[in-house]
Design an enzyme around this catalytic site. Structure first.
Site, PDB file in Angstrom:
ATOM      1  N   PRO A   2       0.830  -1.207   0.000  1.00 21.97           N
ATOM      2  CA  PRO A   2       0.000   0.000   0.000  1.00 21.97           C
ATOM      3  C   PRO A   2       0.862   1.254   0.000  1.00 21.97           C
ATOM      4  CG  PRO A   2      -0.790  -1.579   1.618  1.00 21.97           C
ATOM      5  CD  PRO A   2       0.520  -2.098   1.121  1.00 21.97           C
ATOM      6  N   GLU A   3       0.445   2.263  -0.768  1.00 25.61           N
ATOM      7  CA  GLU A   3       1.174   3.528  -0.781  1.00 25.61           C
ATOM      8  C   GLU A   3       0.420   4.540   0.076  1.00 25.61           C
ATOM      9  OE1 GLU A   3       3.213   4.791  -4.240  1.00 25.61           O
ATOM     10  OE2 GLU A   3       2.790   2.952  -5.331  1.00 25.61           O
ATOM     11  N   LYS A  61       3.843   6.082   5.342  1.00 23.45           N
ATOM     12  CA  LYS A  61       3.028   4.877   5.281  1.00 23.45           C
ATOM     13  C   LYS A  61       2.803   4.256   6.658  1.00 23.45           C
ATOM     14  CE  LYS A  61       4.919   3.882   0.695  1.00 23.45           C
ATOM     15  NZ  LYS A  61       5.597   2.893  -0.152  1.00 23.45           N
ATOM     16  N   ARG A 287      12.561  -2.857 -10.007  1.00 25.17           N
ATOM     17  CA  ARG A 287      11.161  -2.604 -10.331  1.00 25.17           C
ATOM     18  C   ARG A 287      11.100  -2.084 -11.761  1.00 25.17           C
ATOM     19  NH1 ARG A 287       9.726   0.639  -4.835  1.00 25.17           N
ATOM     20  NH2 ARG A 287      11.938   1.123  -4.991  1.00 25.17           N
TER      21      ARG A 287
END
Length: 299
Positions: A2-3, A61, A287
């Site tokens: 989750p960001e 976060k 990534r």
């Protein structure tokens, strides 16, 4: 993972549903979810019982629930990190237990439970003593604005949605770096809450190549990028976050859907929404980076 918008959606939900409630009991289903609470599960449950939740606060976060301290010498909070798959769900007590339920908190009004669900057990909960912020500002985004935060979060920089975020200081620190701008955006000690998806989205809106050297950026360009980050975050919050699978849900169990509005991330080969040039995907830090080779030229 989750960001920031996902975590902020959860924080706002917690602020609505659990702030002001008093904890009656805590059931630890999976002790591994408390591995960062060094005194152990029994201490965790005993410490939380009888305390009222007074605020839900987030920095980057990380999020925490501020607790009444009673006779404790320092303010306390329950710190949560969602990891890859952690969820904080608010459910009525009669709702069936989730398959990956790890911790269940029951409030004394018996109307609701707070459940920590985590498929991969990379997330965690812990009770921690709060410390004063280094700059004297609020610990994070919350209702009370107290200058307190968990020591485990002290190294995390403020994010652009934090009212205490200093745009001018951020620009100075970016220009002093000698790295690519996307690497700088992902450095949580410089600016927090930005992950791979939203970095690509903000860089596209600011028309900046992800590898552009930070020392070559003007203050105007950095301001444009900071505004772009805020715009992307704001739109994601309005939409409920970004979700590519069933792991991210808000406190009511509803998945986010901002992924339907992404401009560049995951759109390799598709036309740029500004100029029509096919979006390019390149490997970046294990990534990927997505960008328009025309709108985001590397200078």
């Amino acid at each position: 993972m989750p960001e920031l918008p996902e975590v902020e959606v959860v924080r706002a939900g917690l602020a609505r549903w659990v702030v002001g409630r008093r904890i009656d009991s805590v059931d630890v289903v999976e002790p591994r979810s408390l591995r960062r609470h060094r005194p152990g599960p029994e201490h965790f449950t005993a410490t939380l019982a009888g305390r009222e939740i007074t605020d839900a606060v987030r920095r980057g976060k990380y999020l925490w629930l501020l607790l009444t301290s009673g006779n404790d010498p320092a303010p306390l909070a329950m710190l949560a990190h969602l990891g890859m798959s952690g969820q904080l769900l608010v459910k009525p007590p009669e709702a069936p237990a989730e398959r990956h339920l790890r911790v269940r908190v029951t409030f004394d009004d018996r109307d609701l439970q707070l459940r920590f669900v985590d498929q991969r057990i990379f997330g965690s909960l812990q009770v921690t003593e709060l410390v004063t912020t280094a700059d004297g500002g609020p610990g994070g985004l919350g209702r009370t604005g107290l200058p307190l935060l968990p020591p485990e979060v002290a190294h995390i920089a403020r994010d652009p949605l934090d009212p205490a975020f200093d745009d001018s200081d951020f620009a100075d620190r970016v220009r002093a770096r000698h790295t690519g701008i996307k690497r700088a955006l992902l450095d949580q000690s410089l600016i927090s809450g930005i992950g791979n998806i939203y970095a690509d989205e903000a860089l596209w809106r600011a028309a900046l190549h992800y590898a552009r050297p930070t020392e070559t950026l003007t203050r105007t360009a950095i301001a444009r990028l900071t505004d772009a980050v805020r715009q992307v975050f704001g739109e994601a919050l309005d939409a409920g976050g970004t979700s590519f699978d069933a792991l991210y849900v808000n406190v009511n169990g509803e998945s986010g859907y901002f992924d339907r509005s992404l401009d560049v991330y995951g759109r390799a080969g598709e036309p740029c929404k500004r100029c029509g040039t096919p979006i390019v995907r390149e490997k970046f830090m294990n990534r990927s980076s997505h960008f328009c080779p025309v709108c985001q030229r590397k200078r």
